[in-house]
Write an enzyme that holds these catalytic residues in place. Structure first.
Site, PDB file in Angstrom:
ATOM      1  N   ASN A   1      -1.306   2.253   5.746  1.00  0.00           N
ATOM      2  CA  ASN A   1      -0.952   1.309   5.556  1.00  0.00           C
ATOM      3  C   ASN A   1      -0.005   0.558   6.431  1.00  0.00           C
ATOM      4  OD1 ASN A   1       1.197  -0.583   4.334  1.00  0.00           O
ATOM      5  ND2 ASN A   1       2.650   1.183   4.083  1.00  0.00           N
ATOM      6  N   GLY A   2      -0.855  -0.829   6.212  1.00  0.00           N
ATOM      7  CA  GLY A   2       0.107  -1.870   7.033  1.00  0.00           C
ATOM      8  C   GLY A   2      -1.142  -2.710   7.688  1.00  0.00           C
TER       9      GLY A   2
ATOM     10  N   ARG B   1       4.410  -0.191  -4.641  1.00  0.00           N
ATOM     11  CA  ARG B   1       3.491  -1.304  -3.109  1.00  0.00           C
ATOM     12  C   ARG B   1       2.702  -1.675  -2.496  1.00  0.00           C
ATOM     13  NH1 ARG B   1       6.275   1.614   0.132  1.00  0.00           N
ATOM     14  NH2 ARG B   1       4.922   0.695   1.727  1.00  0.00           N
TER      15      ARG B   1
ATOM     16  N   GLU C   1      18.462 -16.785  -7.326  1.00  0.00           N
ATOM     17  CA  GLU C   1      18.302 -15.652  -7.677  1.00  0.00           C
ATOM     18  C   GLU C   1      17.540 -15.619  -9.354  1.00  0.00           C
ATOM     19  OE1 GLU C   1      17.118 -13.269  -6.711  1.00  0.00           O
ATOM     20  OE2 GLU C   1      17.201 -11.609  -7.721  1.00  0.00           O
TER      21      GLU C   1
ATOM     22  N   LYS D   1       6.425  -4.034  -3.654  1.00  0.00           N
ATOM     23  CA  LYS D   1       7.943  -4.070  -3.611  1.00  0.00           C
ATOM     24  C   LYS D   1       8.555  -3.982  -2.060  1.00  0.00           C
ATOM     25  CE  LYS D   1      11.937  -2.040  -5.367  1.00  0.00           C
ATOM     26  NZ  LYS D   1      12.240  -3.400  -5.734  1.00  0.00           N
TER      27      LYS D   1
ATOM     28  N   LYS E   1      13.213 -14.607 -10.324  1.00  0.00           N
ATOM     29  CA  LYS E   1      13.251 -13.677 -11.344  1.00  0.00           C
ATOM     30  C   LYS E   1      11.809 -13.738 -12.348  1.00  0.00           C
ATOM     31  CE  LYS E   1      14.587 -10.754 -10.148  1.00  0.00           C
ATOM     32  NZ  LYS E   1      14.933 -10.337  -8.254  1.00  0.00           N
TER      33      LYS E   1
ATOM     34  N   GLU F   1       8.513 -14.778 -10.211  1.00  0.00           N
ATOM     35  CA  GLU F   1       7.895 -13.542 -10.605  1.00  0.00           C
ATOM     36  C   GLU F   1       6.945 -12.497 -11.362  1.00  0.00           C
ATOM     37  OE1 GLU F   1      10.192 -10.743  -6.958  1.00  0.00           O
ATOM     38  OE2 GLU F   1      11.461 -11.354  -8.978  1.00  0.00           O
TER      39      GLU F   1
ATOM     40  N   HIS G   1      18.498 -36.969  -6.425  1.00  0.00           N
ATOM     41  CA  HIS G   1      17.984 -37.302  -4.929  1.00  0.00           C
ATOM     42  C   HIS G   1      16.047 -36.824  -5.377  1.00  0.00           C
ATOM     43  CE1 HIS G   1      21.997 -38.300  -2.771  1.00  0.00           C
ATOM     44  NE2 HIS G   1      21.910 -37.326  -3.517  1.00  0.00           N
TER      45      HIS G   1
ATOM     46  N   CYS H   1       0.654  -1.368  -0.088  1.00  0.00           N
ATOM     47  CA  CYS H   1      -0.105  -0.139  -0.287  1.00  0.00           C
ATOM     48  C   CYS H   1       0.830   1.130  -0.501  1.00  0.00           C
ATOM     49  CB  CYS H   1      -1.092   0.328   1.533  1.00  0.00           C
ATOM     50  SG  CYS H   1      -2.079  -1.331   1.500  1.00  0.00           S
TER      51      CYS H   1
ATOM     52  N   TRP I   1      -2.425  -2.933  -1.863  1.00  0.00           N
ATOM     53  CA  TRP I   1      -2.159  -4.114  -1.795  1.00  0.00           C
ATOM     54  C   TRP I   1      -3.536  -4.774  -1.145  1.00  0.00           C
ATOM     55  CZ3 TRP I   1      -0.359  -8.269   0.893  1.00  0.00           C
ATOM     56  CH2 TRP I   1       0.508  -9.787   0.106  1.00  0.00           C
TER      57      TRP I   1
HETATM   58  C1  G6P Z   1      10.250  -8.406  -1.986  1.00  0.00           C
HETATM   59  C2  G6P Z   1      10.258  -7.090  -3.156  1.00  0.00           C
HETATM   60  C3  G6P Z   1      12.007  -7.971  -3.575  1.00  0.00           C
HETATM   61  C4  G6P Z   1      12.776  -7.213  -1.989  1.00  0.00           C
HETATM   62  C5  G6P Z   1      12.199  -8.096  -0.976  1.00  0.00           C
HETATM   63  C6  G6P Z   1      12.923  -7.441   0.386  1.00  0.00           C
HETATM   64  O1  G6P Z   1       9.854  -9.083  -2.289  1.00  0.00           O
HETATM   65  O2  G6P Z   1       9.621  -7.747  -4.326  1.00  0.00           O
HETATM   66  O3  G6P Z   1      12.551  -7.737  -4.688  1.00  0.00           O
HETATM   67  O4  G6P Z   1      13.972  -8.222  -2.134  1.00  0.00           O
HETATM   68  O5  G6P Z   1      11.584  -7.642  -0.899  1.00  0.00           O
HETATM   69  O6  G6P Z   1      12.765  -6.691   0.529  1.00  0.00           O
HETATM   70  P1  G6P Z   1      13.839  -5.283   0.820  1.00  0.00           P
HETATM   71  O7  G6P Z   1      13.324  -4.172   0.596  1.00  0.00           O
HETATM   72  O8  G6P Z   1      13.604  -5.336   2.406  1.00  0.00           O
HETATM   73  O9  G6P Z   1      15.630  -5.668   0.195  1.00  0.00           O
END
Ligand code: G6P
Length: 609
Positions: A101-102, A27, A481, A604, A485, A488, A504, A2, A75
């Site tokens: 937000n929260g 957000r 990673e 994010k 990616k 996502e 395994h 949010c 969100w």
């Molecule tokens: C979300 C984002 C990621 C990020 C993670 C941790 O999942 O989409 O890209 O790595 O949060 O966020 P931070 O701000 O703590 O790096």
């Protein structure tokens, strides 16, 4: 999780509210809304869907304008993304509007109490409880009402509040969710994050924990939750407006991928002096470091993957045990942490709820905490004993790229610094790794020049529904990673697997409809990787090899496609091998027609548990 904006001034607040929300859509983007004070009344427009829905409604509406307003991009946590659940929420008395937000953890109890008093609820949200609680306590003094109401709330809340009886005041409240005030002449703002403010001002004040701000068009005052006046600290931000714009790029993600050489240069170069490092603000004595029983790296998402790579090279360079934890697991597993433990929190936003909680828990147990953070003055940065900033600049795309790369580069610097202080690294190794870090921007540039080649590989596989990433040692950590990616942004099911573990169980999933992306950069593991690739190839999988220039010819015959990265000091190779993985995900998602910068269900900045 949010985004909140607010504005109070002599002009029309609405253009800022829309523009600010646009910059905060990372957000959350399942619904959005705006409330203004106009002609003695609160007026609200809110809709399900991306912000463009609201923009379209307000496009030719010259009547919807005011000097005071708040906005929200959501969100969903409590209640589906519908028009009714969208913020702002308005009190039963019609006088108070609020964005949040929260999460309010005790909202069910509060809702029951309010319902007994006759309050009716329109939405399924926890947020509406706050505004109805305020309505129930309101006797004409909105500041008093806010103070009395927030005492009853449990959980996290950043709030923007307007009241029809106080058209000269915008109220902001912060507890465990970020909120910033931006100031300019005759107009002041609130926002969840800096990019929303960049077009208006570079002067900000971050609300500290449990603060309330009363803001008018001339200025603002800060109070603690008891109502005592607090000191305010203004900061000037040096991010350019351009940094939060797409410019010529189709997506923020591609722009941010392309910015990595610059971001790494800004992060690494100021910390190198000749053949050594300078980390002035890191006051860790040799005695303290020698007494360390272990280092714990704690983070979420991609930042956790940085930690997974760092575990390998830190143990190599420091010769102390390094543990890596997901913040959401760490905080609830009674970690063995004491004053001889160094905790490293990695976070782009500096606001991730679980990482922040892990930081607080570590400090409570006596550990010292270093944080690696991108957003200056964020909660994690301000609560750590030491903070090392990455200089990635604002990252807008939900899928992180440049923040990840700068975090990784900074972890190398930190490992070298500690390893050197403990006399665990030879001068030769120390200098060679510094040299490799200095060369990163140039080497990444070279990889980015080959992006069309990766695009054409992605064209062959974008319709696959199954992708495995395999590697050993640090290459396995890079696979994690790469796989995240891809998941996502392209919604392809993929998994990262330690290549030695395939037999395994996982190998049973490999067939002719599987793409296997094999990362092989480590000399001592090359032959083992070749064997693992032969095993999956024998089961029909297509192979994309990622290796260094040195092994290109050797691996070409057993691959369907091969991408090579420049050879550099082996320890630092993950900083290069992740780049083609980012590009592969980006182009795959693009061919699939996905909403790359705003992937479904994601946000994010995860400021709730
Ligand atoms: C979300 C984002 C990621 C990020 C993670 C941790 O999942 O989409 O890209 O790595 O949060 O966020 P931070 O701000 O703590 O790096």
């Amino acid at each position: 999780m949010c985004g909140i904006v607010g504005c109070i001034g002599k002009g029309n607040a609405v253009p800022f509210l829309i523009q600010g929300l646009e910059k905060l859509e990372y957000r959350g983007y399942d619904s959005s809304g705006i409330a203004i004070y106009s002609n003695g009344k609160i007026r609200v427009v809110k809709k399900q869907g991306h912000l463009k829905v609201i923009k379209e409604i307000l496009k030719d509406n010259n009547d919807f304008c005011a000097g005071l307003g708040i906005g929200h991009t959501r969100w969903a946590t409590h209640g589906n993304p519908t028009d009714i659940n969208a913020h702002p929420h308005v009190s039963a008395c019609g006088k108070i509007a609020l964005v949040h937000n929260g999460i309010i953890e005790n909202y069910i109890e509060l809702k029951e109490e309010l319902m007994k008093k006759g309050f009716l609820f329109k939405s399924d949200t926890d947020t509406e409880v706050i505004v109805q609680l305020m309505s129930s306590l309101y006797e004409g003094d909105i500041f008093q009402t806010v103070k009395n109401s927030i005492k009853k709330l449990q959980g996290s809340f950043a709030l923007g509040i307007i009241c029809a009886d106080n058209p000269d005041t915008l109220i902001a409240v912060k507890k465990d969710s970020p909120l910033i005030i931006g100031t300019s002449e005759n107009e002041n703002y609130i926002a969840s994050d800096i990019p929303a403010l960049l077009s208006k001002t570079d002067t900000i004040c971050r609300l500290q924990e449990k603060q309330i701000a009363l803001i008018n068009s001339e200025g603002f005052k800060l109070y603690d939750f008891e109502g005592n006046l607090s000191e305010k600290k203004l900061t000037v931000i040096n991010w350019s407006i351009d940094a939060a714009e797409k410019n010529q790029y189709e997506h923020f993600m591609l722009k941010e991928i392309m910015e990595q050489p610059r971001a790494i240069k800004d992060t690494v170069y100021p910390r190198i002096e000749g053949k050594s490092l300078k980390l002035d603000n890191l006051n860790l004595s040799k005695e303290y470091l020698e007494n360390l029983n272990k280092i714990c790296i704690v983070a979420c998402g991609s930042a956790y993957h940085v930690g997974c790579i760092a575990k390998y090279f830190m143990e190599l360079l420091i010769r102390k045990p390094v543990e890596i934890d997901l913040a959401s697991e760490f905080r609830y597993r009674s970690p063995i942490v004491d004053e001889n433990t160094l905790v490293i929190i990695i976070s782009q936003s500096g606001e991730t709820a679980d990482s922040l909680a892990a930081l607080r828990e570590s400090k409570r147990l006596g550990a010292r905490v270093i944080s690696i953070v991108n957003v200056v003055g964020s909660s994690i940065a301000s609560e750590s004993d030491y903070v090392l900033y990455t200089h990635a600049g604002p990252e807008i795309a939900v899928a992180t790229t440049k923040a990840y790369s700068t975090q990784l580069a900074l972890m190398y610097i930190l490992a070298l610094h500690i390893g050197k202080a403990l006399n665990k690294i030879s001068d030769e190794k120390y200098e060679s790794i510094i040299e490799a870090l200095k060369n990163l921007p140039e080497n990444i540039e070279k990889i980015l020049e080959g992006k069309e080649e990766i695009m054409s590989i992605a064209k062959n596989y974008y319709y696959y529904e199954k992708v495995f990433f395999i590697g050993r040692n640090v290459d396995y950590a890079v696979c994690m990673e790469g796989s995240l990616k891809l998941k996502e942004i392209s919604y392809i099911h993929s998994e990262a697997y330690a290549a030695g573990e395939l037999k395994h169980g996982t190998i049973s999933l490999i067939d002719k409809n599987t793409l296997v992306i094999a990362i092989a950069t480590q000399e001592k593991l090359m032959d083992k990787m070749i064997s693992n690739v032969r095993e999956v190839k024998a089961r029909g999988a297509k192979i994309l090899f990622l290796t260094t220039e040195k092994y290109y010819e050797k691996l070409k015959p057993i691959s369907d496609h091969i991408v090579s990265i420049p050879q550099t000091y082996e320890t630092v190779l993950p900083s290069l091998s992740v780049i083609p993985m980012q590009l592969m995900s980006y182009y795959t998602a693009k061919f699939r027609g996905c909403d790359i910068d705003k992937p479904r269900n994601l946000a994010k900045s995860v400021t709730v548990e």
